[in-house]
Design an enzyme around this catalytic site. Sequence first.
Site, PDB file in Angstrom:
ATOM      1  CB  CYS A   1      -0.876   0.007   1.237  1.00  0.00           C
ATOM      2  SG  CYS A   1      -1.888  -1.578   1.667  1.00  0.00           S
TER       3      CYS A   1
ATOM      4  CD  GLU B   1       1.098  -8.222   2.699  1.00  0.00           C
ATOM      5  OE1 GLU B   1       0.428  -8.983   3.793  1.00  0.00           O
ATOM      6  OE2 GLU B   1       0.339  -7.831   1.833  1.00  0.00           O
TER       7      GLU B   1
ATOM      8  N   GLY C   1      14.761 -12.798  -5.152  1.00  0.00           N
ATOM      9  CA  GLY C   1      15.871 -13.414  -4.369  1.00  0.00           C
ATOM     10  C   GLY C   1      16.932 -12.503  -4.119  1.00  0.00           C
TER      11      GLY C   1
END
Length: 627
Positions: free
Chosen positions: A2, A77, A364
């Site tokens: 966001c 997150e 990665g």
Amino acid sequence: MCGIAGLFYPGTPKPVEPARIAAMTDALAHRGPDGSGIWTAPGVGFGHRRLSIIDLAGGRQPMATDDGEITVTYNGEIYNFADVRAELEAKGAHFRTAGDTEVLLHGWRAWGPDLLDRLNGMFAFALHDSRRQCLFLARDRMGVKPLHYVELADGALAFASELKGLLAHPLLRRELDVRAIEDFMGLGYVPDDACLIAGVKKLPAGHFLLVERGQPVPQPRKWWDVDFSQRAKGSTRDLQAELTDHLRAAVQSRMVADVPLGAFLSGGVDSSAVVALMAEASPRAVQTCTIGFDEAGHDERAHAQTIADRFATDHRVRTVASDDFALIDTLVAAFDEPFADASALATYRVCELARERVTVALSGDGADEAMAGYRRYRFHAAEERVRGLLPAALRRGAGALGAIYPKADWAPRPLRAKTTLLALADDGPTAYAKSVGVTLPAIREGLYNAATRRALGGHRAETRYIETIRAAPGRDGLDAAQYADFKHWLPGDILTKVDRTSMAVSLEAREPLLDHRLIEFAATLPASLRVRGGEGKWLMKKAMEPYLPRDILYRPKMGFVTPISAWFRGPLADDAANLARSAVLATWFEPAAIERLASEHKAGRAEHGRTLWQLLMLEKSVARLFG
């Protein structure tokens, strides 16, 4: 993922106009195209742009507790939110939603700033507590998610995910900080302790800012750091098994999403390891994507296809022309501040390709910093050993010889005697600081005009690196170099590149190899398990041998290579020449010095491609920011 923005008045709680918050968050619409929200109260206002990933129906923000006492706007997150939620429910918390945002509200009520220690994730969030009359800003350990803030003339503290969110506020004074130009020319990016616009600050990685009403805005406080001073005990086999467990857990924790999820696949060790562990954990084919180049020496498509075939991924490939410089203005708009890592062009293209099918992509990034994968670590470790053997007088002699030795930029670094001799003449911290830079101090000094040199007052881009290395919690030069990269290179270059390019196309990028538990473990590995026999990431490669073929694990590192030097001798040669006539650059640089660089480069007498690229990106960024 966001975009967040807001205002807080530490002094008098002045009214906050919702339209002002809306303007700041609308500037971040690309970070959150799925929804928006605004909340205001006396002396405070939060805005949010949402990219829906988890709890699609119930995760709207800004979000408040039932009693309205605590409100949060959040970007990121929390991968272990279910565990933290269970702990809070055991303490009596009642949850109304199924996502991770509400964990921050109840976590703050239960633990205050200590909440951060319980979180495993990438995040930047702002929380307002009406009972304590405070604003709490926090950023994740590694600096995956950005957060800018500034004190405005009317007494407000403004914050936003990106600089463009602050630029939408009419009271932000657009004055340039000339020290940031020196930082950019030295490092290729404006680091997290600087900003091109004077007065704007970036909350450092692993820090929080607690602003209480009636008190001045304090300095940020560190809540996490990586420690290289300890050494893990155990056999190589045991440490290898432990590393594999950390890698597996990091990847699996980042596969939780209520939207399509995939991975970037370059065919290198790091992205291949992530895809291998995703395939192990997924009942369905992993979606992967690769960007190829129409220039054979830089094309990794065949290696990526090897991994895609091995793990039966749903693989897509797109070829990018080697003259893909049409993206320059798009990148300038995405980054706000000048950014000279030319691999951003390829990163943008792979994000663009991924977003066609997925909303979340695992990358990665981070293994080179954590496991000592960069060539410069091997060179630095070797040079440090030589410094320990040679008396200071001999090292000074090596520097004198290096000064007259012919330059061979075209050769592999072990054959560039000039580079090695000059590096040996410096102490370790100074030599490493120069090795991670772009344009060396002597060249920068020759480019600046007299007014710029006076304004800089001795400020040098490398100083922050040197000071960080000298104060690093580590046992040797390799520890210190990796620590400094965690503090500067990783958040300033690598994570800024991935965040801005992915968010520009509304894609959430997740970096499992930057899981803090993995990082903390890797920092304890003996140097011989990180670099051995000229091989970086040695233990990680051993750990991945059961998963990946040797020609993937042990082939030379390639990475995204952009042929900017060739561009400035070909299609962008006129642009290079025009830099000498730029009214923008003439403010700080000598036009004749730029003209000399451009002509030497075009004629092939010297290699100045990266410096010319810096000047081009600086000119475009300054013109866009300051008109």
